[in-house]
Design a protein around this motif. Structure first.
Motif, PDB file in Angstrom:
ATOM      1  N   ALA A 106      33.943  10.428 -59.039  1.00 16.54           N
ATOM      2  CA  ALA A 106      34.864  10.324 -57.911  1.00 16.54           C
ATOM      3  C   ALA A 106      36.297  10.186 -58.404  1.00 16.54           C
ATOM      4  CB  ALA A 106      34.500   9.106 -57.054  1.00 16.54           C
ATOM      5  N   VAL A 107      37.204  10.843 -57.685  1.00 20.60           N
ATOM      6  CA  VAL A 107      38.631  10.713 -57.986  1.00 20.60           C
ATOM      7  C   VAL A 107      39.364  10.405 -56.682  1.00 20.60           C
ATOM      8  CG1 VAL A 107      40.679  11.781 -58.970  1.00 20.60           C
ATOM      9  CG2 VAL A 107      38.419  12.467 -59.792  1.00 20.60           C
ATOM     10  N   ALA A 108      40.005   9.261 -56.605  1.00 25.02           N
ATOM     11  CA  ALA A 108      40.808   8.918 -55.430  1.00 25.02           C
ATOM     12  C   ALA A 108      42.277   9.151 -55.779  1.00 25.02           C
ATOM     13  CB  ALA A 108      40.575   7.466 -55.042  1.00 25.02           C
ATOM     14  N   ARG A 109      43.038   9.622 -54.767  1.00 23.54           N
ATOM     15  CA  ARG A 109      44.436   9.968 -55.050  1.00 23.54           C
ATOM     16  C   ARG A 109      45.369   9.431 -53.989  1.00 23.54           C
ATOM     17  NH1 ARG A 109      41.744  14.662 -56.591  1.00 23.54           N
ATOM     18  NH2 ARG A 109      42.228  15.342 -58.724  1.00 23.54           N
ATOM     19  N   VAL A 110      46.539   9.009 -54.456  1.00 21.38           N
ATOM     20  CA  VAL A 110      47.592   8.645 -53.508  1.00 21.38           C
ATOM     21  C   VAL A 110      48.918   9.159 -54.060  1.00 21.38           C
ATOM     22  CG1 VAL A 110      47.764   6.326 -54.537  1.00 21.38           C
ATOM     23  CG2 VAL A 110      48.775   6.749 -52.310  1.00 21.38           C
ATOM     24  N   ARG A 111      49.726   9.723 -53.149  1.00 24.79           N
ATOM     25  CA  ARG A 111      51.080  10.126 -53.556  1.00 24.79           C
ATOM     26  C   ARG A 111      52.075   9.533 -52.566  1.00 24.79           C
ATOM     27  NH1 ARG A 111      51.487  16.022 -53.980  1.00 24.79           N
ATOM     28  NH2 ARG A 111      50.643  15.672 -56.063  1.00 24.79           N
ATOM     29  N   ALA A 112      53.142   8.958 -53.096  1.00 27.19           N
ATOM     30  CA  ALA A 112      54.156   8.333 -52.250  1.00 27.19           C
ATOM     31  C   ALA A 112      55.461   9.102 -52.363  1.00 27.19           C
ATOM     32  CB  ALA A 112      54.356   6.880 -52.678  1.00 27.19           C
ATOM     33  N   CYS A 113      56.061   9.412 -51.200  1.00 30.97           N
ATOM     34  CA  CYS A 113      57.346  10.123 -51.162  1.00 30.97           C
ATOM     35  C   CYS A 113      58.266   9.409 -50.179  1.00 30.97           C
ATOM     36  CB  CYS A 113      57.141  11.553 -50.649  1.00 30.97           C
ATOM     37  SG  CYS A 113      56.154  12.564 -51.746  1.00 30.97           S
ATOM     38  N   PRO A 114      59.579   9.600 -50.316  1.00 31.35           N
ATOM     39  CA  PRO A 114      60.481   9.043 -49.310  1.00 31.35           C
ATOM     40  C   PRO A 114      60.225   9.737 -47.959  1.00 31.35           C
ATOM     41  CG  PRO A 114      61.691   9.836 -51.235  1.00 31.35           C
ATOM     42  CD  PRO A 114      60.290  10.329 -51.369  1.00 31.35           C
ATOM     43  N   ASP A 115      60.278   8.970 -46.856  1.00 30.59           N
ATOM     44  CA  ASP A 115      59.988   9.591 -45.553  1.00 30.59           C
ATOM     45  C   ASP A 115      61.243  10.121 -44.860  1.00 30.59           C
ATOM     46  OD1 ASP A 115      61.264   7.334 -44.694  1.00 30.59           O
ATOM     47  OD2 ASP A 115      59.561   6.504 -43.581  1.00 30.59           O
ATOM     48  N   GLY A 116      62.397  10.031 -45.539  1.00 29.51           N
ATOM     49  CA  GLY A 116      63.628  10.567 -44.966  1.00 29.51           C
ATOM     50  C   GLY A 116      64.319   9.579 -44.038  1.00 29.51           C
ATOM     51  N   ARG A 117      63.661   8.435 -43.757  1.00 33.34           N
ATOM     52  CA  ARG A 117      64.271   7.424 -42.879  1.00 33.34           C
ATOM     53  C   ARG A 117      64.402   6.095 -43.624  1.00 33.34           C
ATOM     54  NH1 ARG A 117      60.123   6.726 -39.373  1.00 33.34           N
ATOM     55  NH2 ARG A 117      58.853   8.264 -40.442  1.00 33.34           N
ATOM     56  N   GLY A 118      64.458   6.199 -44.939  1.00 27.96           N
ATOM     57  CA  GLY A 118      64.623   4.979 -45.737  1.00 27.96           C
ATOM     58  C   GLY A 118      63.317   4.322 -46.118  1.00 27.96           C
ATOM     59  N   GLY A 119      62.221   4.852 -45.630  1.00 26.79           N
ATOM     60  CA  GLY A 119      60.914   4.264 -45.944  1.00 26.79           C
ATOM     61  C   GLY A 119      60.107   5.172 -46.863  1.00 26.79           C
ATOM     62  N   THR A 120      58.829   4.906 -46.972  1.00 25.19           N
ATOM     63  CA  THR A 120      57.946   5.657 -47.867  1.00 25.19           C
ATOM     64  C   THR A 120      56.763   6.191 -47.074  1.00 25.19           C
ATOM     65  OG1 THR A 120      58.574   4.305 -49.766  1.00 25.19           O
ATOM     66  CG2 THR A 120      56.477   5.464 -49.917  1.00 25.19           C
ATOM     67  N   CYS A 121      56.458   7.474 -47.262  1.00 24.38           N
ATOM     68  CA  CYS A 121      55.275   8.044 -46.617  1.00 24.38           C
ATOM     69  C   CYS A 121      54.249   8.423 -47.676  1.00 24.38           C
ATOM     70  CB  CYS A 121      55.651   9.263 -45.769  1.00 24.38           C
ATOM     71  SG  CYS A 121      56.385  10.596 -46.714  1.00 24.38           S
ATOM     72  N   LEU A 122      53.035   8.678 -47.237  1.00 22.91           N
ATOM     73  CA  LEU A 122      51.947   8.977 -48.175  1.00 22.91           C
ATOM     74  C   LEU A 122      51.326  10.334 -47.832  1.00 22.91           C
ATOM     75  CD1 LEU A 122      50.239   5.447 -48.125  1.00 22.91           C
ATOM     76  CD2 LEU A 122      51.906   6.304 -49.782  1.00 22.91           C
ATOM     77  N   PRO A 123      51.933  11.422 -48.300  1.00 28.52           N
ATOM     78  CA  PRO A 123      51.399  12.749 -47.979  1.00 28.52           C
ATOM     79  C   PRO A 123      50.008  12.977 -48.572  1.00 28.52           C
ATOM     80  CG  PRO A 123      53.197  12.909 -49.575  1.00 28.52           C
ATOM     81  CD  PRO A 123      53.165  11.485 -49.098  1.00 28.52           C
ATOM     82  N   VAL A 124      49.654  12.241 -49.591  1.00 30.28           N
ATOM     83  CA  VAL A 124      48.288  12.324 -50.136  1.00 30.28           C
ATOM     84  C   VAL A 124      47.690  10.925 -50.112  1.00 30.28           C
ATOM     85  CG1 VAL A 124      46.878  12.848 -52.167  1.00 30.28           C
ATOM     86  CG2 VAL A 124      48.895  14.259 -51.654  1.00 30.28           C
TER      87      VAL A 124
END
Lengths: 224, 256
Positions: free
Chosen positions: B8-26
């Motif tokens: 098993a491989v679990a993945r997370v990617r964090a990017c800026p959400d453009g509003r000063g916060g962080t989103c998780l597209p993966v």
């Protein structure tokens, strides 16, 4: 190669400053963790299979011609204690001074030019072995043996341990020194092609923790 | 070669959400590794690693990847301690953690303890690759056996690279079958909990951390690079956590 050159290099009286270091034994004695021959043997066995293995592999790799700059950085990453990094460089500088007189060579001169503040001792040891006409296993033997002989002879002074008992400890560890050297040379050969990440990174948490405490002692017999 | 274990491989990617916060597209869970987004603080996103089944068991190959992009802030914890257990399948289990943090990104990787249960065999490798300008707080804790229990065989390697340079590479092997002396006075000395806290901050470049011993069980060690390691050993998990938390407070708030 000259087998006698190995004896010269491995001699405890070789003037490279090793006698000033206990390899963590002084701190372990101070903390009551080493109290006699049995606990000294446990201490040395742990040291041999961790920092001893790493030093032996780095020395073997240097003797195989792996870039000393990369090896020195690899030794840094495997030595998180700044007190031990400083000591390793100081010992490297002292060994290099003696080695350049004993076995003058272009490689040793180049090493001195690249590392004016000293390279990690096992790196210098490997290049010295090369200059003395020795091979990677010889360099690894010097490093592995030193990792246990230093604490053993220091403990004779620190605890008044019977020197016969200390020598008995070293004799009992000899087969494991052989094993460590075999592993060290194997990984050093891998590092020739695959880079220094292939070298072992075995660590000893108590040695690191105690080295920092020991560096702060006001009065001590040994530098490390 | 045994191939019956779980992969098993679990993945997370964090990017800026453009509003000063962080989103998780993966945010991908896999097999026994479930990732859940929880309420984060301020501009950071928070993720909890939840064990959806027991393990790792012998023969399993588990991996977690976390990738923090420039300007994103991610905090990862776990819901409970991870238990390395002996499996039906012979052979060791592997657990690989791969962390990447870009310039201006920040990762707090703070899982609960890893407990090496009697009879288990586990190889854990954690590798953090940071760009220059990245920030990291990483804590690892290994506990040798449940209360009063003989540990399993545990090998744990931790590698930290900053801008391609390896600043920390350490491996600890313990338990039955590990090279001799692992429980002796040079390595663990009978203590049953061992931990590392790695802190990487660009500000350490100009103001390096000062090396110091914290009692007999821990030390703060500046690494070659804008990084510091706290290494700690203690009789049990509780006292280990206290040592690491106490050391963590020494670094002060991350303002630089």
């Amino acid at each position: 190669m000259s087998r006698a050159a190995l004896l010269v290099l491995a001699d405890g009286r070789f003037p490279a400053g090793g006698h000033a270091h206990s390899g963590g034994a002084e701190a372990a004695v101070g903390a009551g963790r080493v109290t006699g021959a049995a606990s000294l043997e446990d201490f040395c066995r742990g040291r041999l299979h961790t920092t001893g293995l790493v030093a032996a592999a780095v020395a073997a790799a240097a003797a195989l011609g792996v870039d000393p700059v990369e090896l020195d950085a690899a030794a840094d990453a495997r030595t998180p204690s700044p007190a031990l990094r400083t000591a390793a460089r100081k010992l490297g500088r002292q060994l290099l001074r003696a080695a350049r007189v004993a076995w003058p060579s272009g490689e040793l001169d180049a090493l001195a030019g690249t590392f004016p503040k000293g390279a990690h001792q096992p790196v210098v040891l490997g290049v010295t072995a090369l200059a003395a006409g020795l091979g990677p296993a010889d360099a690894a033997y010097c490093a592995a043996y030193e990792s246990v002989s230093g604490p053993a002879s220091a403990t004779v002074r620190l605890l008044g341990l019977d020197p016969f008992d200390a020598t008995g400890v070293l004799a009992r560890l000899a087969p494991e020194v052989d094993e460590v050297v075999t592993r060290a040379v194997g990984t050093a050969r891998e590092a020739v092609g695959a880079g220094v990440d292939a070298l072992p990174a075995a660590s000893a948490p108590l040695l690191e923790v105690f080295a920092q405490a020991h560096a702060g002692w006001a009065v001590r017999l040994f530098a490390t | 070669m045994n191939t019956a274990g779980v992969r098993a491989v679990a993945r997370v990617r964090a990017c800026p959400d453009g509003r000063g916060g962080t989103c998780l597209p993966v945010l991908e869970s896999d097999g026994p590794l479930a990732l859940r987004r929880t309420r984060g603080r301020g501009t950071e996103a928070q993720v909890l690693l939840v064990g959806a089944m027991s393990g790792p068991l012998g023969g399993d190959r588990l991996a977690v990847r976390a990738d923090v992009r420039p300007g994103a802030r991610l905090r990862v914890g776990s819901a409970a301690a991870t238990l390395a257990l002996p499996g039906q399948q012979a052979g060791e289990a592997r657990y690989d953690v791969r962390l990447t943090v870009a310039d201006g990104g920040e990762l707090h990787w703070l899982p609960e303890q890893l407990v090496s249960v009697r009879g288990s065999e586990l190889l854990v490798t954690t590798r953090a690759d940071l760009d220059r300008g990245a920030r990291l707080v990483l804590r690892e804790e290994q506990v040798l056996g449940r209360a009063g229990e003989e540990p399993g065989r545990l090998t744990s390697r931790l590698t930290v690279r900053i801008a391609g340079r390896t600043v920390l590479d350490q491996q600890l092997a313990c338990g039955p079958g590990a090279p001799g002396g692992w429980d002796g006075p040079a390595v663990l000395g009978g203590l049953r909990a061992v931990g590392q806290l790695v802190v990487v901050r660009p500000g350490f470049e100009d103001k390096p951390v000062t090396a110091r011993a914290l009692g007999e069980g821990a030390a703060v060690l500046p690494l070659p690079g804008p990084a510091a390691l706290v290494t700690a050993v203690a009789p049990d998990a509780l006292r280990l956590r206290r040592l690491l938390d106490g050391a963590s407070a020494l670094f002060g708030p991350a303002s630089d």
